[in-house]
Design an enzyme around this catalytic site. Structure first.
Site, PDB file in Angstrom:
ATOM      1  N   TYR A 148      22.269  92.488 -45.360  1.00 52.17           N
ATOM      2  CA  TYR A 148      22.413  93.925 -45.130  1.00 52.17           C
ATOM      3  C   TYR A 148      23.615  94.512 -45.876  1.00 52.17           C
ATOM      4  O   TYR A 148      24.025  95.627 -45.600  1.00 52.17           O
ATOM      5  CB  TYR A 148      22.529  94.218 -43.633  1.00 52.17           C
ATOM      6  CG  TYR A 148      21.265  93.927 -42.854  1.00 52.17           C
ATOM      7  CD1 TYR A 148      20.030  94.371 -43.306  1.00 52.17           C
ATOM      8  CD2 TYR A 148      21.308  93.201 -41.664  1.00 52.17           C
ATOM      9  CE1 TYR A 148      18.867  94.116 -42.592  1.00 52.17           C
ATOM     10  CE2 TYR A 148      20.151  92.944 -40.941  1.00 52.17           C
ATOM     11  CZ  TYR A 148      18.930  93.403 -41.403  1.00 52.17           C
ATOM     12  OH  TYR A 148      17.777  93.143 -40.705  1.00 52.17           O
ATOM     13  N   ASP A 206      20.711  83.462 -35.393  1.00 55.12           N
ATOM     14  CA  ASP A 206      20.321  82.263 -36.125  1.00 55.12           C
ATOM     15  C   ASP A 206      21.507  81.497 -36.684  1.00 55.12           C
ATOM     16  O   ASP A 206      21.473  80.266 -36.770  1.00 55.12           O
ATOM     17  CB  ASP A 206      19.386  82.639 -37.283  1.00 55.12           C
ATOM     18  CG  ASP A 206      18.033  83.115 -36.789  1.00 55.12           C
ATOM     19  OD1 ASP A 206      17.382  82.368 -36.051  1.00 55.12           O
ATOM     20  OD2 ASP A 206      17.635  84.238 -37.142  1.00 55.12           O
ATOM     21  N   TYR A 249      15.374  99.082 -37.629  1.00 51.73           N
ATOM     22  CA  TYR A 249      16.433  99.167 -36.625  1.00 51.73           C
ATOM     23  C   TYR A 249      17.820  98.915 -37.222  1.00 51.73           C
ATOM     24  O   TYR A 249      18.831  99.224 -36.594  1.00 51.73           O
ATOM     25  CB  TYR A 249      16.151  98.208 -35.470  1.00 51.73           C
ATOM     26  CG  TYR A 249      16.620  96.782 -35.666  1.00 51.73           C
ATOM     27  CD1 TYR A 249      17.733  96.300 -34.985  1.00 51.73           C
ATOM     28  CD2 TYR A 249      15.944  95.906 -36.520  1.00 51.73           C
ATOM     29  CE1 TYR A 249      18.161  94.995 -35.148  1.00 51.73           C
ATOM     30  CE2 TYR A 249      16.365  94.608 -36.682  1.00 51.73           C
ATOM     31  CZ  TYR A 249      17.474  94.152 -35.995  1.00 51.73           C
ATOM     32  OH  TYR A 249      17.902  92.851 -36.161  1.00 51.73           O
ATOM     33  N   ARG A 250      17.893  98.373 -38.413  1.00 48.26           N
ATOM     34  CA  ARG A 250      19.128  98.312 -39.197  1.00 48.26           C
ATOM     35  C   ARG A 250      18.747  97.945 -40.628  1.00 48.26           C
ATOM     36  O   ARG A 250      17.637  97.495 -40.887  1.00 48.26           O
ATOM     37  CB  ARG A 250      20.150  97.327 -38.621  1.00 48.26           C
ATOM     38  CG  ARG A 250      19.690  95.894 -38.476  1.00 48.26           C
ATOM     39  CD  ARG A 250      20.847  95.040 -37.950  1.00 48.26           C
ATOM     40  NE  ARG A 250      20.423  93.702 -37.592  1.00 48.26           N
ATOM     41  CZ  ARG A 250      21.262  92.707 -37.309  1.00 48.26           C
ATOM     42  NH1 ARG A 250      22.559  92.914 -37.368  1.00 48.26           N
ATOM     43  NH2 ARG A 250      20.820  91.511 -36.982  1.00 48.26           N
ATOM     44  N   HIS A 295      19.006  87.444 -50.505  1.00 43.12           N
ATOM     45  CA  HIS A 295      17.931  88.039 -49.726  1.00 43.12           C
ATOM     46  C   HIS A 295      18.328  89.415 -49.219  1.00 43.12           C
ATOM     47  O   HIS A 295      19.507  89.742 -49.072  1.00 43.12           O
ATOM     48  CB  HIS A 295      17.537  87.144 -48.539  1.00 43.12           C
ATOM     49  CG  HIS A 295      18.555  87.113 -47.429  1.00 43.12           C
ATOM     50  ND1 HIS A 295      18.354  87.753 -46.220  1.00 43.12           N
ATOM     51  CD2 HIS A 295      19.774  86.544 -47.339  1.00 43.12           C
ATOM     52  CE1 HIS A 295      19.408  87.557 -45.442  1.00 43.12           C
ATOM     53  NE2 HIS A 295      20.275  86.824 -46.096  1.00 43.12           N
TER      54      HIS A 295
END
Length: 573
Positions: free
Chosen positions: A105, A178, A514-515, A433
């Site tokens: 992100y 995770d 959601y983000r 990613h």
């Protein structure tokens, strides 16, 4: 000796003003805690545990698009206040971050190019309290899940043993996502999730201490009521050093408007302390895997999950993981195919057969005394047996000496830190990613439509679909991971275009993220556009009232202060 010159200055800030700001905060923080980003040579991509604070290591646009002018490392709350007040005086934007390890992100990088990254995690990393009776912890921004777990183990509150007799000694468990290296506070404020009964992290927080945009300190919930100790005539400390109200971490709401939400995914304050609920040891534990053989079985599986989850027969936050997510933990793409194109259905089936997995793999856990676990397992197994070819596994059914994702999920689902999920990032060479994460109903048709849409668009762009459905109570987070070669400009551009199209297509179906990554915050905020975008306009009113100089995290979650709106920066990188 000439002062260091930043590679990027904030919009509207001259070099002389910037230098005065740097000198001011260095006088307080110490020159070793203020680092100016001077050149592209100061932009190493690092790694998960050695993440950069200067830029986005997994950049899908130009590497210097989201770049800091400097990084400041406050040592305590007084330092944070000092930096915020100096930022107001000189008009320098700040980008607070706890640890910046959510690499998919944007990591620690600022949304506004040239902002000063405020690295709260380097020094402010104390576990201030762990309360056994109330089952909570009070932490600073830099406390990691791994660190909190170690504290529990070192203090005899938790064991890592699978021996049932040893587990009887457990008093407190914690929930975690995770990866165990992230910030407890950062993950919670960004509304991240874990996988135990306490998997909704934002729901499990109680009480914040916040440095507001003017440098003042506020405590939320019951923390707004001082402790009798703090009001005694013997107390001479500073506000942030005062002991909290004894119910601060027990009752999150206090009296009057509930303010905590203003500081979640927001730019209205800098959180310096947070209470986090811990999980009383459940008295028993069993993880499990259900393999689901065909891609189209996803709809039936979700329909089976919904009543079990709503009735709390499935107690925890379970996951439906696509086979390529698990394959990425157990090997690299080249271990399964030498074809560079997206893996087709036949290829997926071959991988699933090789790894003894389904196309979808459902990981969950049972908690409590044995008779409770047995009753829940009977209901779960009976329901999933309606899917032809479904198979059921406990960790004991698999060879202990052979790698399997269930062995890792067995740890994560009981709150034991792991770093195994880092492996699938290397699915392709030079792996990086971007996370795409729409929310939908807990509904089989929605799940299948999202899967088919995401997989089709990924295939068209040349990517493999890698995704997980994380099941809440009444909704699902569909976490799609776009894994790309960070050294390939063409591949980065394709990943960027794929994200843009997925956001728009999902929004057209009523599915909102959601983000998200820095590059897409404005676009996603624009999809939440009921009544002419009233939510964005409301957030701007709050922002301008609380932060009139626009110094805290401009552009965070698509919320821009007036000074930058007038520069037309919304929607621009």
């Amino acid at each position: 000796m000439a002062s260091p010159r930043p590679l990027a200055l904030p919009p509207g800030v001259t070099e002389s003003v910037f230098q005065k700001f740097i000198d001011r905060i260095a006088d307080t923080l110490g020159s070793n805690n203020v680092i100016v980003v001077e050149s592209v040579h100061d932009l190493p991509d690092g790694s998960y545990l050695e993440q950069p604070y200067s830029h986005d290591a997994f950049h899908i646009v130009d590497k210097d698009a989201f770049i800091a002018s400097a990084v400041a490392n406050p040592r305590h709350v007084d330092d944070v206040q000092h930096v915020v007040r100096a930022a107001n005086e000189f008009g320098v934007p700040l980008w607070p971050t706890s640890l910046g390890r959510n690499m998919g992100y944007g990591g620690a990088a600022p949304r506004l190019r040239g902002s000063v990254v405020l690295n709260l995690g380097k020094h402010m990393n104390r576990i201030l309290e762990v309360n056994v009776e109330g089952a909570y912890a009070l932490v600073e921004p830099g406390v990691t899940f791994e660190q909190l777990h170690k504290h529990l183990v070192d203090n005899g509150l938790r064991t890592e043993s699978d021996d049932p007799e040893e587990k009887k000694k457990d008093k407190l468990w914690m929930d975690l996502p995770d990866l165990g290296g992230g910030s407890v506070m950062g993950n919670t404020l960004d509304r991240g999730v874990g996988y135990t009964i306490y998997g909704d992290h934002w729901m499990c927080h109680s009480g914040l201490e916040v440095v507001l945009p003017n440098g003042e300190i506020m405590r939320t919930g019951m923390g707004a009521m001082p402790s009798p100790k703090a009001t005694s005539r013997f107390w001479h400390g500073k506000p942030h050093e005062q002991p909290g109200n004894e119910c601060w971490q027990l009752f999150p709401y206090g009296f009057g408007p509930y303010n905590d939400g203003l500081f979640s995914q927001s730019n209205l304050g800098i959180v310096t302390k947070m209470g986090m609920t811990l999980m009383p040891a459940p008295g028993g534990y069993q993880s499990y895997l259900i393999t689901i053989p065909r891609g189209e079985d996803l709809a039936q599986a979700v329909e089976i999950i919904r009543p079990l989850r709503l009735q709390m027969i499935i107690q925890n936050v379970p996951t439906l993981r696509h086979v390529l997510m698990d394959a990425g933990i157990l090997g690299k793409r080249s271990d399964y195919t030498l074809d560079d194109g997206p893996i087709d259905d036949a290829g997926l089936e071959a991988i699933a057969k090789k790894l003894n997995l389904g196309i979808w793999n459902f990981y969950g856990a049972l908690y409590g005394p044995e008779f409770v676990r047995d009753a829940h397992w009977t209901a779960i197994k009976t329901a999933f047996s309606a899917i032809p070819g479904a198979k059921f596994f406990f960790p004991s059914d698999l060879p202990a000496d052979q790698p399997h994702v269930l062995h890792n999920r067995h740890r994560v689902l009981q709150g034991l830190p792991s770093f195994e999920e880092l492996k699938w990032i290397d699915w392709r060479p030079n792996g990086a990613h971007i996370g795409f994460s729409p929310v939908s109903r807990l509904n089989g048709d929605d799940a299948l439509r999202q899967y088919e849409l995401a997989r089709t668009r990924a295939k068209e762009a040349g990517f493999d679909y890698m995704g997980t459905f994380t099941v809440g109570m009444r909704e699902m987070h569909h976490i799609v991971e776009i894994v790309f070669d960070r050294r390939s400009a063409a591949t980065r551009q394709k990943a960027h275009a794929l994200m843009r199209s997925l956001i728009d297509e999902c929004a057209a179906n009523g599915w909102g993220e959601y983000r998200t990554h820095l590059a897409f915050m404005d676009q996603i905020a624009g999809t939440y556009n009921f009544n002419g975008g009233i939510q964005t306009r409301f957030n701007e009113v709050l922002k301008d009232a609380l932060d009139p100089n626009g110094v805290l995290a401009p552009g965070k979650s698509g919320v821009w202060p007036k000074r930058y709106r007038e520069l037309g920066l919304r929607g621009k990188l």
